[in-house]
Design a protein around this motif. Structure first.
Motif, PDB file in Angstrom:
ATOM      1  N   ARG A  74       0.814  -1.218   0.000  1.00 11.85           N
ATOM      2  CA  ARG A  74       0.000   0.000   0.000  1.00 11.85           C
ATOM      3  C   ARG A  74       0.845   1.264   0.000  1.00 11.85           C
ATOM      4  O   ARG A  74       0.472   2.264  -0.587  1.00 11.85           O
ATOM      5  N   ASP A  75       1.976   1.228   0.704  1.00 18.93           N
ATOM      6  CA  ASP A  75       2.801   2.416   0.848  1.00 18.93           C
ATOM      7  C   ASP A  75       3.935   2.409  -0.173  1.00 18.93           C
ATOM      8  O   ASP A  75       4.033   1.508  -1.003  1.00 18.93           O
ATOM      9  N   GLU A  76       4.827   3.402  -0.077  1.00 19.89           N
ATOM     10  CA  GLU A  76       5.932   3.491  -1.018  1.00 19.89           C
ATOM     11  C   GLU A  76       7.027   2.495  -0.714  1.00 19.89           C
ATOM     12  O   GLU A  76       7.840   2.178  -1.577  1.00 19.89           O
ATOM     13  N   SER A  77       7.073   2.014   0.548  1.00 21.55           N
ATOM     14  CA  SER A  77       8.091   1.037   0.925  1.00 21.55           C
ATOM     15  C   SER A  77       7.550   0.146   2.028  1.00 21.55           C
ATOM     16  O   SER A  77       6.512   0.435   2.621  1.00 21.55           O
ATOM     17  N   ILE A  78       8.265  -0.957   2.278  1.00 28.25           N
ATOM     18  CA  ILE A  78       7.887  -1.897   3.324  1.00 28.25           C
ATOM     19  C   ILE A  78       9.169  -2.518   3.860  1.00 28.25           C
ATOM     20  O   ILE A  78      10.139  -2.695   3.110  1.00 28.25           O
ATOM     21  N   ARG A  79       9.194  -2.837   5.144  1.00 24.15           N
ATOM     22  CA  ARG A  79      10.381  -3.459   5.714  1.00 24.15           C
ATOM     23  C   ARG A  79      10.439  -4.936   5.314  1.00 24.15           C
ATOM     24  O   ARG A  79       9.408  -5.600   5.159  1.00 24.15           O
ATOM     25  N   LEU A  80      11.647  -5.427   5.172  1.00 26.23           N
ATOM     26  CA  LEU A  80      11.858  -6.799   4.723  1.00 26.23           C
ATOM     27  C   LEU A  80      11.111  -7.814   5.587  1.00 26.23           C
ATOM     28  O   LEU A  80      10.450  -8.709   5.071  1.00 26.23           O
ATOM     29  N   GLY A  81      11.215  -7.680   6.912  1.00 21.70           N
ATOM     30  CA  GLY A  81      10.544  -8.628   7.794  1.00 21.70           C
ATOM     31  C   GLY A  81       9.042  -8.664   7.564  1.00 21.70           C
ATOM     32  O   GLY A  81       8.426  -9.731   7.542  1.00 21.70           O
ATOM     33  N   GLN A  82       8.441  -7.487   7.360  1.00 21.38           N
ATOM     34  CA  GLN A  82       6.997  -7.409   7.095  1.00 21.38           C
ATOM     35  C   GLN A  82       6.662  -8.028   5.743  1.00 21.38           C
ATOM     36  O   GLN A  82       5.649  -8.712   5.590  1.00 21.38           O
TER      37      GLN A  82
END
Length: 72
Positions: A9-17
């Motif tokens: 949904r957003d411009e980025s996401i953390r690897l773990g998520q």
């Protein structure tokens, strides 16, 4: 190797998520384990940071399965 496209949904996401979102792992604890063991690759390179920011176009591989980040 075919990869699944996983929208965020957003411009980025953390690897773990992202590992959990892409169903490559079952839980956050699993994310910590596979990342610290050097089993996760981002764009072809081993990634040891669970907080690594991923953006659309990045590919994540784990144990022969690959998922690509796409804008949702």
């Amino acid at each position: 190797m075919a990869s699944d496209e996983v929208p965020i949904r957003d411009e980025s996401i953390r690897l773990g998520q992202f590992l959990k979102l892409a169903s490559l792992i079952d839980s956050g604890a699993d994310a910590k384990a596979v990342i610290s063991d050097g089993l996760v690759m981002v764009n072809g390179d081993v990634e040891l940071r669970r907080g690594r920011q991923l953006h659309p176009g990045d590919t994540v591989s784990l144990e022969g399965r690959t998922a690509r980040v796409v804008q949702g």
